[in-house]
Write an enzyme that holds these catalytic residues in place. Structure first.
Site: not given
Length: 421
Positions: A180-183, A255-256, A309-310, A360
């Site tokens: 995920h790009a923002r992690e 990641n889906r 993260s996070y 989840y």
């Protein structure tokens, strides 16, 4: 005079790092935390999300919210007042985790470490990381080699580092960062891991044994297009940057996108959503590249580690179902031991367990896919923190985060080495 000059240089480098980091401004945007205590309060959040643009930080989507869950979400500046009013009217207690996201983002580049050579305690853009992959391999030819496993949607090369002493019939551990790009803390860890491997080989007993007897395949950034976009356009971007037929919305949640209960739960079929599962399993070029590499090396890869993260969690399959794996007891014991080791350094507390019940249910994840390919030791790390900074973790936390994570990774790798199958 020298001191003033140094301060000026530091200010310029911080400002240039920031101007490079984000074109979109997040001035006045807030991150809220709420815990819905009943179905009515869950419904309030669902209504909120359907009426305005809300960016869910934890969980990834409003559809995953359930009673008793801690929920963090980002709201645009001009909607904050309205959101607060709605939460108050609904009797939903809330906390403002981040009062002004832009201020936190400005403060990200707070590392004053000035070491000669590559900066491991700073966030590095893709250009720097790409050059580093070549340099680290050239400087350590006995331990590191670089190959390309594919290209991204935008045509960037996906470089993989193989780390380990040359030897015949070695088993391997695959580790990726930057799904995920923002992690941003995630790619920082992959770089740190490789640096520590080459630095401590021959002097530190555990690392030396690991590299003598195992290979580590390290993919420093999986979602390169998205990562570049977080530096050049929007720091909070999450997905890939592929186009979607019949929609102006960009990107898929990588990641889906794996063929593990694909899109059955905790994922969206709408291209505009952050958890969009893609048009089909492995629709993304990046997913396809990773899947092909692992399939081609399935006989040697004995563990799969993916770094996110996070939340400070160590998760293992399954996420696409509440059913536990046949190795549940072993994976649980190993996860528990790994987080106990992690906590010895800075006291950082992690939770652990199967993905579905610990956070989840979510289908299409790479860890579930790897496990279903027969890679028994499959784990997802959710690194620091628990929400104070969220995705905007400051650089001053790179070193402690990476140090403690390395301890846990070494523990898992040592266990894998002692329990080869």
């Amino acid at each position: 005079m020298k001191t003033r000059m140094w301060v000026l240089l530091l200010l310029v480098s911080t400002l240039s790092a920031f101007s490079e980091a984000s074109v979109q401004t997040f001035e006045g945007e807030k991150v809220f935390r709420v815990t819905p205590h009943n179905e009515e309060q869950v419904e309030v959040l669902t209504t909120l999300a359907s009426n305005m643009q809300v960016d869910f930080w934890r969980p990834d989507s409003v559809t995953l919210v359930k009673t008793g869950m801690t929920v963090d979400f980002r709201v645009e500046a001009d909607l904050c007042f309205e959101v607060e009013r709605l939460l108050q009217q609904s009797g939903l207690n809330y906390e403002i985790l981040i009062d002004n996201l832009q201020t936190i983002l400005n403060g990200q580049f707070d590392s004053h470490v000035r070491s000669a050579g590559y900066q491991y305690e700073k966030y590095n853009n893709w250009e720097k990381i790409e050059a580093w992959t070549a340099d680290i391999a050239n400087q350590n030819p006995d331990l590191v080699s670089r190959s390309q496993i594919g290209t991204t949607f935008e045509g960037l090369p996906m470089y993989l580092l193989k780390v380990g002493k040359r030897g015949a019939n070695k088993k391997a551990i695959f580790m990726d960062c930057g799904f995920h790009a923002r992690e941003w803390i995630s790619p920082a860890f992959c770089q740190w891991f490789v640096r520590q491997a080459v630095r401590t080989y021959g002097t530190e007993t555990i690392m030396t044994r690991l590299l003598d007897q195992l290979d580590f395949y390290v993919l420093p950034v999986f979602n390169i297009d998205g990562y570049v976009y977080t530096w050049t356009k929007s720091r909070m971007w999450r997905k890939t940057r592929s186009t979607n037929a019949g929609s102006s919305c960009i990107g898929t949640d990588p990641n889906r996108n794996f063929n593990a209960g694909w899109c059955s739960v905790g994922a969206s079929r709408r291209p505009c959503d952050d958890t969009y599962c893609g048009s089909a399993p492995e629709s993304e070029k990046e997913t396809k590249a990773l899947v092909n590499f692992i399939r081609n090396n399935i006989s040697t890869i004995k563990a799969y580690l993916t770094i996110h993260s996070y939340s400070q969690m160590l998760l293992y399959p399954y996420s696409y179902t509440y059913d536990v794996t046949k190795n549940n007891v072993e994976l649980n014991t190993l996860a528990k031991a790994a987080i106990k080791e992690l906590a010895t350094l800075h006291g950082t507390k992690y939770t652990y367990g199967p993905g579905a019940s610990t956070i989840y249910p979510a289908a299409g994840g790479s860890d579930d896919w790897a496990y279903d390919q027969g890679i028994k030791y499959s784990f997802t790390f959710e690194l620091r923190d628990t929400g104070r900074y969220g995705f905007a973790l400051p650089e001053s936390q790179i070193k402690p985060t990476c140090e403690e994570t390395l301890i846990a990774i070494k523990h898992i790798a040592s266990y894998v080495l002692d329990h080869l199958y």
